[in-house]
Design a protein around this motif. Structure first.
Motif, short mmCIF file in Angstrom:
data_model
loop_
_atom_site.label_atom_id
_atom_site.label_comp_id
_atom_site.label_asym_id
_atom_site.label_seq_id
_atom_site.Cartn_x
_atom_site.Cartn_y
_atom_site.Cartn_z
N GLY A 141 1.01 -4.34 -13.58
CA GLY A 141 2.05 -5.31 -14.31
C GLY A 141 3.34 -4.91 -14.29
N THR A 142 3.53 -3.32 -14.33
CA THR A 142 4.80 -2.58 -14.54
C THR A 142 5.56 -2.33 -12.93
N LEU A 143 4.79 -2.86 -11.70
CA LEU A 143 5.28 -2.47 -10.55
C LEU A 143 6.54 -3.16 -10.23
N ALA A 144 7.32 -2.90 -9.47
CA ALA A 144 8.50 -3.80 -8.97
C ALA A 144 7.90 -5.12 -8.29
N TYR A 145 8.61 -5.96 -8.15
CA TYR A 145 8.22 -7.26 -7.74
C TYR A 145 7.44 -6.97 -6.22
N GLY A 146 8.50 -6.57 -5.41
CA GLY A 146 7.89 -6.35 -3.88
C GLY A 146 6.50 -5.47 -3.87
N ASN A 147 6.41 -4.74 -4.74
CA ASN A 147 5.01 -3.76 -4.75
C ASN A 147 3.91 -4.43 -5.25
N GLN A 148 4.43 -5.48 -6.13
CA GLN A 148 3.16 -6.28 -6.73
C GLN A 148 2.68 -7.35 -5.43
N LYS A 149 3.58 -7.63 -4.72
CA LYS A 149 3.44 -8.48 -3.72
C LYS A 149 2.37 -7.82 -2.73
N GLN A 150 2.67 -6.65 -2.50
CA GLN A 150 1.98 -5.78 -1.60
C GLN A 150 0.63 -5.58 -1.98
N ILE A 182 6.76 -7.61 6.53
CA ILE A 182 6.29 -8.06 7.82
C ILE A 182 5.81 -7.04 8.90
N SER A 183 6.44 -6.02 8.96
CA SER A 183 5.53 -4.85 9.73
C SER A 183 4.11 -4.64 9.21
N LEU A 184 4.30 -4.22 7.89
CA LEU A 184 2.98 -4.23 7.20
C LEU A 184 1.89 -5.01 7.59
N LEU A 185 2.28 -6.56 7.55
CA LEU A 185 1.37 -7.48 7.92
C LEU A 185 1.06 -7.60 9.49
N GLN A 186 1.98 -7.25 10.19
CA GLN A 186 1.56 -7.43 11.47
C GLN A 186 0.70 -6.10 12.01
#
Lengths: 245, 293, 339
Positions: A141-150, A182-186
């Motif tokens: 819960g303390t991660l930055a938003y982008g990291n939470q999405k990852q 997006i690169s990660l997803l691909q």
């Protein structure tokens, strides 16, 4: 791989999704786009069992999964991420992914083993692949938003899905984060041979990775086809240019 | 079973029902709009009863002054409720239910002991208003005028509050708040003030109910805990947050209890809890409520 | 947000503090009291021990799974009555009555829980409360079996003659022996709850607590897990109830009345719901304070209520949460000095 036939859902008289069909081949990357309120989220929730359609069928790899509860659909090989981040905020990053692994591998009913060390290597490998290995022991819960999405993606991958549904995977991200995600997803879709179905508001992203695009408008499917075709579709242009121009 | 026995049970059931309705209506309002389940509502009712006794004792030790006392109870408890909401409860909105539940339970403990400290543990009794002494001979039994008064006043208050909720703009805002607190904030209404007002109104009803019951039952420590569970049952049966539901819930409760004693004397207590459980299982939103979301 | 500097491979698989066999340690620490403790201290610690099991069983729901049960006392009560009735009315031995109490409570939890887990949040709390009041009404009114409002007095102590064969015990009073028996049983029970908490099943429960929706979408049948933990928690509450009935030499309807559910919740939150031992610490503080304060004043509920207010507003993590916070602050200060 995923066969959606004539889905329809009404809420108190309002038709949110109106007779939408969509066929997705294995390893295909498909985007669902449409202006706000077009019914994208409802459409997703119908596929993943969070809502029960009024009519229509969802067939996953030959199994009719229409109206099954989410946990059953998940076990049949469908993973998903949510528009609002949906992680386990009080567990550590590693435990988030590990929970997914434990559930997927049917160990949830194990009352006696010690969970802490279980599938640790696999969990760490998974974190490595989504670039979160360095924060494995941080409370999620303390991660930055982008990291939470990852991380949410990591949790979804832990159930080793064949089809992955992503609801706005880059919502709220900066341009840099979006590019990275997006690169990660691909890369992951490539490595794991995943079938991807995602909604997205960022057209640059959509046209960069989607092999097929379905356009929803007011609950109906307006158009469907390869990006090049959709891009020039007059109706789509009318709806979209009317919206964004 | 004779007609007079049935009539007697009917009257006692109706009286219980209307009392509980007075108490539960405030509980239901606060839950329906603020989503707070207030265990201290029974304590407010008890404090109201004690204030009534106190005022009557001060003004007219030999009896009388009942109406002034009832009004004083309502107002006194309303102020107490307002202070509690402004100083403490408001800080817990949006927190987990557990914290809100335990907060109101802490009030139960504190108010219960405070009442004991001030008024002791003896049973105190209050004489009803002389105007309403005596009773009506009806169907072979006697219905005291005071009980008749309660049976009439209950629905009267229901209609009053019901109209206020459905007609006034404040009422409409409050109903909107029940569905979506954030939406209300976006509309620009002063949610904080609205909630305080709601809590004060609910406390007023509790205090008034406490005062009005004093001519019928004596004022004792423990009346708070006894009544709150009954009020919970009533609001659950009718539907948490549904005002008319609370009315019918109280009717069902009162009549089940009074007639249950005739049929299964051992299990009338059991039957009302069972009723509550069945309602929660079959229609969690109550017999008369509507599901939210 | 700070990034940990250590490489993930350098971490020990299980942190040191979690490898300490706490249950065993606490057991070894408390057991000698049977020999050296006063009658009063043995009495007090027996009560704390039993309450600790009750509170820890509740915390399986509250802290681990995030289920706010306002009716946990029902299963405590079922255990107390089953054990009391079997031992007093039917002369059954403790060795049978005790496990029967746990099973009876677990069975009640299975039946009630089946309905409760269909609801969430406040509705879940209300239904658990309703069921516990049903049990209370039965205990209160079913004179023939439960003794009605008089309850069941003079529940016998278990037969503890066999303990003579254990060296060192033959000289102990019945109270001290019961203390040892209760301490041992509670220690085993808590050890089992600890195992369950640390197991994969326990991890799934924390996942459900954190996010029900997500938990369903890693493939968990959330309701089934909730029901399972409801039954387990109910069973252990039943065991603690059985011991409590014997400890107080009687079983009364008050043991099933709803304020006791609130009391055990207060124990859990007082010690710290986020910690396995939190509820036990809460039981310790609450029982001990109760004894101390009732020596001076009859207004214990007032003190308890005030304490609860302070907890809710100033120390929502409970005693252990406060200590952990303090430790964290200290360590950061020390760390800064080192650097």
């Amino acid at each position: 791989m995923l066969e959606i036939q004539g889905l329809r859902k009404t809420f108190a008289g309002f038709v949110a999704v109106n007779d939408v069909s969509l066929t997705i081949e294995a390893r295909q990357i498909v985007a669902v786009i449409g202006p706000n309120g077009a019914g994208k989220s409802t459409f997703f929730n119908l596929i993943t069992g969070h809502l029960r359609p009024d009519t229509g069928r969802v067939v996953l790899d030959g199994h009719d999964v229409t109206g099954l509860p989410p946990h059953r659909i998940c076990r049949l090989g469908m993973g998903r991420s949510f528009q609002l981040t949906n992680i386990f905020p009080r567990l550590t990053v590693l435990q988030n992914v590990q929970a997914g692994l434990l559930a997927h591998r049917g160990r949830g009913r194990d009352f006696w083993s010690r969970s802490e060390t279980m599938f640790r290597d696999d969990a760490e490998a998974l974190l490595q692949s989504i670039g979160l290995a360095a924060v494995a022991d941080v409370i999620a819960g303390t991660l930055a938003y982008g990291n939470q999405k990852q991380l949410e993606l990591g949790i979804a991958l832990a159930s080793d899905p064949r089809v992955l549904l992503l609801d706005e995977p880059t919502a709220g991200m900066s341009a840099g984060e979006t590019h990275e995600t997006i690169s990660l997803l691909q890369r992951i879709a490539e490595e794991r041979g995943l079938t991807l179905l995602f909604t997205e508001h960022d057209m640059a992203v959509v046209f960069r990775i989607a092999q097929k695009i379905a356009v929803l408008y007011q609950g109906r499917k307006l158009a469907e086809g390869p990006p090049a075709e959709v891009r020039v579709n007059p109706e789509v242009r009318r709806v979209y240019l009317g919206e964004h121009a | 079973m004779t007609v007079s026995l049935i009539a007697a049970q009917l009257f006692s059931g109706l009286t219980t029902a209307m009392f509980l309705f007075l108490i539960a209506s405030g509980l239901s309002l606060v839950f329906g709009i603020m989503r707070v389940l207030n265990f201290a509502h029974g304590s407010f009712y008890m404090v109201g009863a004690y204030i009534a006794w106190q005022v009557v004792t001060w003004l007219h030790p030999t009896g009388g002054a009942f109406w002034i006392a009832a009004l004083a109870s309502g107002v006194g408890v309303a102020i107490l409720g307002g202070v509690v909401e402004r100083l403490l409860l408001r800080h817990l909105y949006g927190q987990e239910e557990l914290y809100q539940l335990l907060f109101t339970y802490a009030l139960v403990l504190i108010l219960g002991d405070t009442a004991k400290f001030i008024w002791g543990t003896d049973q105190l009794s209050v004489q009803g208003p002389p105007v309403l002494s005596g009773g009506l001979h009806l169907l072979g039994t006697i219905l005291p005028y005071y009980n008749l008064f309660i049976i009439v006043v209950g629905p009267a208050i229901a209609i009053g509050v019901g109209l206020m909720l459905s007609r006034s703009s404040a009422g409409r805002l409050l109903r909107a708040a029940a569905y979506d607190r954030e939406m209300l904030g976006a509309l620009g209404a002063n949610v904080g003030l609205l909630y305080t007002g709601m809590f004060v109104a609910s406390s007023f009803l509790a205090g008034l109910a406490g005062a009005l019951i004093t001519p019928i039952v004596s004022v004792v420590p423990g009346m708070d805990v006894e009544v709150i569970v009954q009020a919970f049952i009533v609001v659950v049966i009718g539907g948490l947050g549904s005002f008319w539901g609370t009315f019918w819930g109280a009717m069902i409760y009162g009549l089940t209890l009074s007639f249950g004693i005739l049929v299964f004397p051992e299990f009338s207590l059991f039957s009302v809890y069972a009723l509550m459980a069945v309602v929660l299982i079959v229609r969690p939103w109550g017999l008369f409520g509507r599901p939210i979301r | 947000m700070s990034m940990p500097i250590t490489n993930s491979l350098a971490r020990p698989a299980v942190p040191a503090i979690r490898r300490v066999p706490w249950t065993l340690l606490i057991f070894l620490l408390l057991a000698p009291l049977a020999w050296i403790g006063s009658r009063y201290s043995i009495f007090l610690v027996t009560e704390i021990t039993i309450d600790a099991l009750f509170a820890i069983s509740l915390n399986l729901l509250l802290g681990t799974t995030g289920l706010v049960s306002f009716g946990h006392v029902a299963y405590f009560g079922v255990g107390a009555y089953v054990c009391g009735i079997l031992m007093k009315t039917y002369g059954v031995s403790f060795a049978i009555a005790f496990p029967a109490a746990g099973l009876g409570a677990a069975l009640a939890a299975l039946v009630f829980g089946y309905f409760c887990v269909r609801l969430t949040k406040i509705y879940f709390a209300m239904l658990t409360l309703a069921f516990s009041q049903i049990i209370w009404a039965i205990c209160f009114k079913w004179n023939a079996v439960t003794g009605g409002d008089q309850g069941i007095a003079d529940v016998p102590f278990p037969d503890m003659q066999w303990m003579d064969s254990i060296p060192g015990i033959s000289g102990l009073s019945a109270n001290a022996r019961f203390y040892l028996l209760a301490l041992t049983l509670v220690a085993v029970a808590i050890a089992v709850i600890g195992m369950i908490t640390r197991s994969p099943f326990g991890r799934m429960l924390t996942a459900i607590r954190d996010n029900r929706e997500r938990a369903a979408f890693i493939g968990l049948n959330v309701r089934a897990y909730e029901l399972a933990v409801f039954v387990v928690a109910g069973g252990f509450a039943g065991l603690s109830g059985a011991l409590y009935g014997i400890f107080t030499r009687g079983v009364f309807p008050d043991y099933v009345f709803w304020p006791k559910s609130a009391e055990v919740m207060i124990m859990a939150i007082l010690g710290g719901m986020g910690f396995f031992w939190g509820p036990a610490v809460g039981a310790l503080v609450l029982v001990w304070l109760n004894q101390e304060i009732t020596n001076y004043t009859e207004y214990w509920p007032f003190v308890l209520g005030t304490m609860l207010l302070v907890l809710l507003f100033a120390l929502p993590g409970g005693v252990l949460g406060g200590l952990a916070g303090l430790y964290g602050t200290l360590r950061r200060r020390m760390g800064r000095r080192d650097a």
